[in-house]
Design a protein around this motif. Sequence first.
Motif, PDB file in Angstrom:
ATOM      1  N   ASP A  71       0.824  -1.227   0.000  1.00 30.70           N
ATOM      2  CA  ASP A  71       0.000   0.000   0.000  1.00 30.70           C
ATOM      3  C   ASP A  71       0.852   1.270   0.000  1.00 30.70           C
ATOM      4  O   ASP A  71       0.657   2.169   0.812  1.00 30.70           O
ATOM      5  N   ILE A  72       1.769   1.354  -0.941  1.00 33.63           N
ATOM      6  CA  ILE A  72       2.648   2.524  -0.984  1.00 33.63           C
ATOM      7  C   ILE A  72       2.399   3.398  -2.207  1.00 33.63           C
ATOM      8  O   ILE A  72       3.045   4.440  -2.367  1.00 33.63           O
ATOM      9  N   ALA A  73       1.484   2.979  -3.095  1.00 30.21           N
ATOM     10  CA  ALA A  73       1.188   3.778  -4.292  1.00 30.21           C
ATOM     11  C   ALA A  73      -0.271   3.583  -4.678  1.00 30.21           C
ATOM     12  O   ALA A  73      -0.856   2.524  -4.405  1.00 30.21           O
ATOM     13  N   ASP A  74      -0.866   4.605  -5.277  1.00 27.81           N
ATOM     14  CA  ASP A  74      -2.205   4.464  -5.845  1.00 27.81           C
ATOM     15  C   ASP A  74      -2.096   3.816  -7.218  1.00 27.81           C
ATOM     16  O   ASP A  74      -1.053   3.930  -7.889  1.00 27.81           O
ATOM     17  N   PRO A  75      -3.146   3.145  -7.673  1.00 29.73           N
ATOM     18  CA  PRO A  75      -3.070   2.450  -8.964  1.00 29.73           C
ATOM     19  C   PRO A  75      -2.730   3.341 -10.156  1.00 29.73           C
ATOM     20  O   PRO A  75      -2.231   2.840 -11.170  1.00 29.73           O
ATOM     21  N   ASP A  76      -2.991   4.645 -10.044  1.00 31.83           N
ATOM     22  CA  ASP A  76      -2.675   5.529 -11.172  1.00 31.83           C
ATOM     23  C   ASP A  76      -1.325   6.223 -11.017  1.00 31.83           C
ATOM     24  O   ASP A  76      -0.977   7.089 -11.823  1.00 31.83           O
ATOM     25  N   GLU A  77      -0.552   5.835  -9.992  1.00 33.32           N
ATOM     26  CA  GLU A  77       0.794   6.385  -9.817  1.00 33.32           C
ATOM     27  C   GLU A  77       1.815   5.519 -10.543  1.00 33.32           C
ATOM     28  O   GLU A  77       1.796   4.294 -10.413  1.00 33.32           O
ATOM     29  N   PRO A  78       2.720   6.132 -11.297  1.00 38.50           N
ATOM     30  CA  PRO A  78       3.800   5.341 -11.902  1.00 38.50           C
ATOM     31  C   PRO A  78       4.658   4.716 -10.800  1.00 38.50           C
ATOM     32  O   PRO A  78       5.019   5.375  -9.837  1.00 38.50           O
ATOM     33  N   PHE A  79       4.952   3.442 -10.944  1.00 40.23           N
ATOM     34  CA  PHE A  79       5.794   2.757  -9.963  1.00 40.23           C
ATOM     35  C   PHE A  79       6.592   1.695 -10.702  1.00 40.23           C
ATOM     36  O   PHE A  79       6.014   0.820 -11.343  1.00 40.23           O
ATOM     37  N   SER A  80       7.910   1.777 -10.608  1.00 40.31           N
ATOM     38  CA  SER A  80       8.777   0.887 -11.381  1.00 40.31           C
ATOM     39  C   SER A  80       9.572  -0.038 -10.477  1.00 40.31           C
ATOM     40  O   SER A  80       9.643   0.149  -9.254  1.00 40.31           O
ATOM     41  N   VAL A  81      10.222  -1.009 -11.101  1.00 37.51           N
ATOM     42  CA  VAL A  81      11.090  -1.901 -10.345  1.00 37.51           C
ATOM     43  C   VAL A  81      12.267  -1.127  -9.754  1.00 37.51           C
ATOM     44  O   VAL A  81      12.767  -1.465  -8.668  1.00 37.51           O
ATOM     45  N   ALA A  82      12.695  -0.066 -10.433  1.00 43.28           N
ATOM     46  CA  ALA A  82      13.764   0.775  -9.881  1.00 43.28           C
ATOM     47  C   ALA A  82      13.296   1.475  -8.609  1.00 43.28           C
ATOM     48  O   ALA A  82      14.054   1.596  -7.635  1.00 43.28           O
ATOM     49  N   ASP A  83      12.049   1.939  -8.595  1.00 48.14           N
ATOM     50  CA  ASP A  83      11.478   2.540  -7.377  1.00 48.14           C
ATOM     51  C   ASP A  83      11.458   1.517  -6.254  1.00 48.14           C
ATOM     52  O   ASP A  83      11.811   1.816  -5.109  1.00 48.14           O
ATOM     53  N   PHE A  84      11.026   0.307  -6.603  1.00 53.06           N
ATOM     54  CA  PHE A  84      10.950  -0.742  -5.594  1.00 53.06           C
ATOM     55  C   PHE A  84      12.331  -1.058  -5.033  1.00 53.06           C
ATOM     56  O   PHE A  84      12.505  -1.197  -3.819  1.00 53.06           O
ATOM     57  N   GLN A  85      13.309  -1.178  -5.910  1.00 52.17           N
ATOM     58  CA  GLN A  85      14.662  -1.497  -5.459  1.00 52.17           C
ATOM     59  C   GLN A  85      15.160  -0.475  -4.444  1.00 52.17           C
ATOM     60  O   GLN A  85      15.693  -0.824  -3.378  1.00 52.17           O
ATOM     61  N   LYS A  86      14.998   0.797  -4.780  1.00 54.36           N
ATOM     62  CA  LYS A  86      15.482   1.862  -3.896  1.00 54.36           C
ATOM     63  C   LYS A  86      14.801   1.804  -2.536  1.00 54.36           C
ATOM     64  O   LYS A  86      15.450   1.870  -1.485  1.00 54.36           O
ATOM     65  N   MET A  87      13.468   1.646  -2.550  1.00 52.25           N
ATOM     66  CA  MET A  87      12.719   1.611  -1.295  1.00 52.25           C
ATOM     67  C   MET A  87      13.049   0.359  -0.492  1.00 52.25           C
ATOM     68  O   MET A  87      13.175   0.414   0.744  1.00 52.25           O
ATOM     69  N   ALA A  88      13.194  -0.770  -1.165  1.00 50.18           N
ATOM     70  CA  ALA A  88      13.475  -2.019  -0.453  1.00 50.18           C
ATOM     71  C   ALA A  88      14.843  -1.975   0.217  1.00 50.18           C
ATOM     72  O   ALA A  88      14.989  -2.386   1.378  1.00 50.18           O
ATOM     73  N   ARG A  89      15.830  -1.466  -0.489  1.00 48.31           N
ATOM     74  CA  ARG A  89      17.176  -1.427   0.102  1.00 48.31           C
ATOM     75  C   ARG A  89      17.250  -0.443   1.265  1.00 48.31           C
ATOM     76  O   ARG A  89      17.935  -0.703   2.263  1.00 48.31           O
ATOM     77  N   THR A  90      16.532   0.665   1.167  1.00 53.29           N
ATOM     78  CA  THR A  90      16.464   1.601   2.295  1.00 53.29           C
ATOM     79  C   THR A  90      15.773   0.948   3.486  1.00 53.29           C
ATOM     80  O   THR A  90      16.199   1.102   4.640  1.00 53.29           O
ATOM     81  N   THR A  91      14.707   0.192   3.196  1.00 51.10           N
ATOM     82  CA  THR A  91      13.965  -0.495   4.256  1.00 51.10           C
ATOM     83  C   THR A  91      14.829  -1.554   4.928  1.00 51.10           C
ATOM     84  O   THR A  91      14.791  -1.715   6.155  1.00 51.10           O
ATOM     85  N   ILE A  92      15.603  -2.285   4.147  1.00 49.93           N
ATOM     86  CA  ILE A  92      16.494  -3.308   4.710  1.00 49.93           C
ATOM     87  C   ILE A  92      17.460  -2.680   5.716  1.00 49.93           C
ATOM     88  O   ILE A  92      17.642  -3.195   6.830  1.00 49.93           O
TER      89      ILE A  92
END
Length: 321
Positions: A71-92
């Motif tokens: 639940d980090i983006a609305d369905p009409d928000e662009p969200f890429s694997v690069a976005d995910f990578q950055k957020m996941a590594r920060t979260t780790i």
Amino acid sequence: MAVKEPLAAIVGPTATGKSVLALHVAARLKAEIISVDSAQVYRGMDIGTAKVPPEERVGPGGVPIAHHLIDIADPDEPFSVADFQKMARTTITSILQRGHLPMLVGGTGLYYQAVVDPYIFTPMPGDKKIRHNLEAMAQKYGNEYLYAELQKVDPVAAERIHLHDRRRLIRALEVYLMTGKPISAALEWRRKQESPYRLAAVALTMPRHKLYRRIEARVDAMIAQGLVEEVRGLLKRYDYRLPALQALGYKEIGAYLRGEMGLAEAIELLKRNTRRLAKRQLTWFRRDKRLYWLEVEPNNIEEMAEKIVGYIAEHLDINVQ
């Protein structure tokens, strides 16, 4: 040489019980879960993505288990694997700073590998003329034409990209036409590089006929839980052509709600497409030789959780109480 950060993972095809097992494992290892699911990032897409409800994100004995990247983006928000990578590594990093173990859980292979492998997202400039020509061919002859062309020049990429994913088909062909090299060559290079993490990853599997029965039962349960109503609500707010709403479950039920097919046909199509997804997920994860494969025994969750805990604890040198 810097000491690598520890990272655990439970991956595998849909409907193998990753979410339930992860709760048991996380409670034993003092872990926090990072969802590795390309559809669970979207708000309002709950039933069709099989999100664990907030009130159920607890381990045995009611131990609360933190979940991230849901639940980090609305369905009409662009969200890429690069976005995910950055957020996941920060979260780790933040999870480790709290003294807990980060644990990836999910079935989106590309998102998983973007975190555990040295993916560097430096966008290659596109060629508008090539892309325009490919899009024109797709409009004229359909995705099947693009897919057949990709199979000729890059069969490895064709195996990974779904027939209906026109954007990725065009991109793979564009890269080949621009460089003369298959886009899969970059993936093979990444796979040969060393992970930035000290990784202990478990992959779940089960006999194909059992998995397919579980998939069909899951789809029936989603319909009973209100998937049709969930999709109807989303379509009132968003354009059905958005990439998020082309996700499994939302595409098929959306077609029913637009009158393109009956509900029974949409449900059967969803079951078929989910079986095909599971097959692709198995193919993707089978290539990763670091994974420890474990056959699921649905009636013996506690024993399976113990096996996973033991494997992760041994490989990451964790004391389990």
